[in-house]
Design a protein around this motif. Structure first.
Motif, short mmCIF file in Angstrom:
data_model
loop_
_atom_site.label_atom_id
_atom_site.label_comp_id
_atom_site.label_asym_id
_atom_site.label_seq_id
_atom_site.Cartn_x
_atom_site.Cartn_y
_atom_site.Cartn_z
N GLY A 144 0.79 -1.21 0.00
CA GLY A 144 0.00 0.00 0.00
C GLY A 144 0.83 1.27 0.00
O GLY A 144 0.28 2.37 0.11
N MET A 145 2.13 1.14 -0.16
CA MET A 145 3.03 2.29 -0.24
C MET A 145 3.47 2.45 -1.70
O MET A 145 3.75 1.47 -2.39
N SER A 146 3.54 3.69 -2.15
CA SER A 146 3.87 3.96 -3.54
C SER A 146 5.35 3.72 -3.81
O SER A 146 6.16 3.55 -2.90
N LYS A 147 5.68 3.71 -5.11
CA LYS A 147 7.08 3.58 -5.51
C LYS A 147 7.91 4.71 -4.92
O LYS A 147 9.05 4.49 -4.48
N ALA A 148 7.37 5.92 -4.89
CA ALA A 148 8.09 7.06 -4.32
C ALA A 148 8.31 6.87 -2.82
O ALA A 148 9.37 7.23 -2.28
N ALA A 222 43.31 5.63 9.56
CA ALA A 222 44.50 5.53 8.70
C ALA A 222 44.08 5.88 7.27
O ALA A 222 43.92 5.03 6.42
N GLY A 223 43.87 7.16 7.03
CA GLY A 223 43.39 7.62 5.73
C GLY A 223 41.91 7.94 5.78
O GLY A 223 41.27 7.92 6.84
N ASP A 224 41.35 8.21 4.62
CA ASP A 224 39.96 8.66 4.53
C ASP A 224 39.02 7.58 4.01
O ASP A 224 37.84 7.86 3.78
N VAL A 225 39.50 6.37 3.83
CA VAL A 225 38.70 5.33 3.18
C VAL A 225 38.22 4.31 4.20
O VAL A 225 38.99 3.81 5.02
N VAL A 226 36.92 4.00 4.13
CA VAL A 226 36.32 2.88 4.85
C VAL A 226 35.75 1.94 3.81
O VAL A 226 35.04 2.37 2.89
N ARG A 227 36.08 0.67 3.91
CA ARG A 227 35.57 -0.30 2.95
C ARG A 227 34.26 -0.91 3.47
O ARG A 227 34.12 -1.16 4.68
N VAL A 228 33.32 -1.14 2.54
CA VAL A 228 31.97 -1.53 2.91
C VAL A 228 31.51 -2.66 1.99
O VAL A 228 31.77 -2.65 0.79
N ARG A 229 30.78 -3.62 2.60
CA ARG A 229 30.23 -4.73 1.82
C ARG A 229 28.89 -5.13 2.41
O ARG A 229 28.76 -5.26 3.63
N GLY A 230 27.87 -5.29 1.56
CA GLY A 230 26.58 -5.72 2.06
C GLY A 230 25.49 -5.55 1.03
O GLY A 230 25.74 -5.36 -0.16
N ARG A 231 24.27 -5.56 1.50
CA ARG A 231 23.13 -5.46 0.60
C ARG A 231 21.93 -4.88 1.36
O ARG A 231 21.87 -4.93 2.59
N MET A 232 20.98 -4.37 0.59
CA MET A 232 19.75 -3.81 1.14
C MET A 232 18.57 -4.39 0.36
O MET A 232 18.60 -4.47 -0.86
N THR A 233 17.54 -4.81 1.08
CA THR A 233 16.33 -5.34 0.47
C THR A 233 15.12 -4.67 1.11
O THR A 233 15.24 -3.98 2.14
N PHE A 234 13.96 -4.86 0.53
CA PHE A 234 12.74 -4.29 1.11
C PHE A 234 11.56 -5.21 0.81
O PHE A 234 11.61 -6.08 -0.07
N GLY A 235 10.49 -5.01 1.57
CA GLY A 235 9.28 -5.78 1.38
C GLY A 235 8.13 -5.11 2.11
O GLY A 235 8.32 -4.13 2.86
N ALA A 236 6.95 -5.65 1.92
CA ALA A 236 5.76 -5.09 2.56
C ALA A 236 5.69 -5.52 4.02
O ALA A 236 6.01 -6.66 4.36
N GLY A 237 5.32 -4.59 4.88
CA GLY A 237 5.01 -4.91 6.25
C GLY A 237 3.50 -5.03 6.40
O GLY A 237 2.83 -5.66 5.59
N LYS A 238 2.95 -4.42 7.42
CA LYS A 238 1.51 -4.33 7.53
C LYS A 238 1.00 -3.28 6.54
O LYS A 238 1.79 -2.59 5.90
N ARG A 239 -0.30 -3.19 6.42
CA ARG A 239 -0.85 -2.26 5.44
C ARG A 239 -0.35 -0.85 5.74
O ARG A 239 -0.42 -0.37 6.87
N MET A 277 6.30 4.43 7.33
CA MET A 277 4.88 4.13 7.52
C MET A 277 4.01 5.30 7.08
O MET A 277 4.43 6.46 7.13
N ASP A 278 2.82 4.95 6.66
CA ASP A 278 1.85 5.94 6.17
C ASP A 278 1.21 6.65 7.36
O ASP A 278 0.53 6.01 8.17
N PRO A 279 1.41 7.97 7.51
CA PRO A 279 0.83 8.68 8.67
C PRO A 279 -0.69 8.70 8.64
O PRO A 279 -1.32 9.02 9.66
N ALA A 280 -1.31 8.38 7.50
CA ALA A 280 -2.77 8.30 7.45
C ALA A 280 -3.27 7.04 8.16
O ALA A 280 -4.45 6.97 8.54
N ARG A 281 -2.42 6.06 8.35
CA ARG A 281 -2.80 4.80 8.99
C ARG A 281 -2.12 4.58 10.33
O ARG A 281 -2.59 3.78 11.14
N TRP A 282 -0.99 5.25 10.55
CA TRP A 282 -0.19 5.01 11.74
C TRP A 282 0.11 6.33 12.43
O TRP A 282 0.15 7.39 11.80
#
Length: 352
Positions: A144-148, A222-239, A277-282
């Motif tokens: 129930g959440m838009s692409k935006a 030790a310098g300005d670099v931090v190395r990063v590894r991982g992933r991000m996912t998403f899915g529907a929760g409650k309405r 979360m949608d402030p109209a519902r939560w």
């Protein structure tokens, strides 16, 4: 020598037990055989000398041609030489972005870190750097959440990770003000507890549950670099809810305050679930994140020190904090689930 940070939420803890410790290094010395001179009391007859000079001239020409050809080849393909230097690896190309849980821990790499090469000997040599390593998946409407809305949730989660784990001022002991501004002030616990932990940290109120900070009087990046590894996912929760799951490992190269001496590394893994979360519902604030649960694990920090900072140890320095009692764990192993020991103990890492 390690500190394992307990999760905020007790549910759904995996069985693996994290920990940290010190790695011992070795080095192989090269043996050079002596070159024995020819006898100085004897020499060839003059008939042999002229032929030998011709042969020497031919050998010298061949050697020069081979040398020129070799130099030209190295200029065109420098990897042929660099791959044979100590601490250099033939496969040093950046890894593609992580899109799923790995099947196994990354392979071992040799070499000692220094100021010029702070990630040498670490799998993070091939990882992406900084905020660019946090790659957002393509957004689409869910729950129930838009692409935006989904795109905003992903962007806010990334900004929170950057503000709590990559902001240079925060890493040097500062306050994560920008990251805290992303959190919903209507959430009853998260912001008040984080403010309390930053103001007066202790075992129960530990800002390191969410924030990476080092004592500036003790260590410096030790310098300005931090190395990063991982992933991000998403899915529907409650309405009216989109849930974002972020699982990232951050590798920080460090030196003692003042910049002298050896380089060490601290590895921090964050497993965070956030919701928009949608402030109209939560009963929520529009455009603000709500944190669900979060786990943390740190490799190479003193055990059971609760002053709001990580305290890395160096190969040439003394141990600090409580002794490590838990099992040995590879902090670069992202194929295992993240969890904490039931007894709260910390262990040792197999590498840093």
């Amino acid at each position: 020598m390690s500190a394992v940070i307990p999760p905020e939420h007790p549910d759904d803890r995996p069985a693996e037990e994290p920990g940290t410790g010190r790695r011992r290094w070795w080095r192989r010395e090269r043996v050079v055989e002596p070159v024995l001179p020819e006898g100085w009391r004897t020499g060839p007859a003059w008939q042999e000398l002229n032929g030998r000079r011709n042969r020497l001239r031919t050998v010298r020409t061949v050697f020069v041609l081979a040398l020129v050809s070799g130099v030209a080849l190295v200029v065109v393909r420098p990897a042929l030489l660099l791959d044979r230097l100590p601490g250099h690896h033939a496969d040093a190309s950046p890894l593609p972005a992580e899109t799923a849980r790995p099947d196994a821990a990354p392979a071992a790499r040799s070499g000692l870190p220094d100021r010029a090469h702070p990630f040498r000997g670490s799998p993070a040599e091939r990882w992406a750097s900084g905020a660019d390593a946090i790659v957002l998946p393509e957004a689409k409407a869910v729950g129930g959440m838009s692409k935006a809305d989904v795109a905003l949730a992903l962007r806010l989660t990334k900004e929170f990770l950057v503000g709590t784990n990559l902001d240079p001022a925060v890493l040097r002991g500062g306050q994560p003000t920008a990251a805290m501004a992303l959190l919903d002030p209507k959430a009853p616990d998260t912001l008040p507890e984080l403010r309390r932990a930053l103001r007066d940290p202790d075992e129960k109120h530990n800002p390191l549950n969410l924030v990476t900070r080092f004592d500036p009087d003790e260590v410096a990046p030790a310098g300005d670099v931090v190395r990063v590894r991982g992933r991000m996912t998403f899915g529907a929760g409650k309405r009216g809810e989109v849930r974002v799951h972020a699982d990232y490992t951050f590798v920080y190269p460090l030196v003692r305050a003042g910049g002298d001496g050896s380089v060490t590394r601290t590895i921090v893994r964050r497993d965070v679930k956030a919701s928009l979360m949608d402030p109209a519902r939560w009963l929520v604030t529009r455009g603000k994140l709500n944190l669900g649960w979060y786990y943390s694990e740190v490799g190479n920090s003193a055990c059971k020190v609760y002053d709001g900072y990580y305290h890395p140890e160096f190969e040439d320095g003394p141990h600090s904090g409580d002794p490590a009692e838990g099992p040995a764990v590879d902090p670069y192993d992202r194929h295992r689930s993240l969890g904490v020991p039931a007894d709260g103990s910390c262990g040792t890492v197999t590498r840093t």
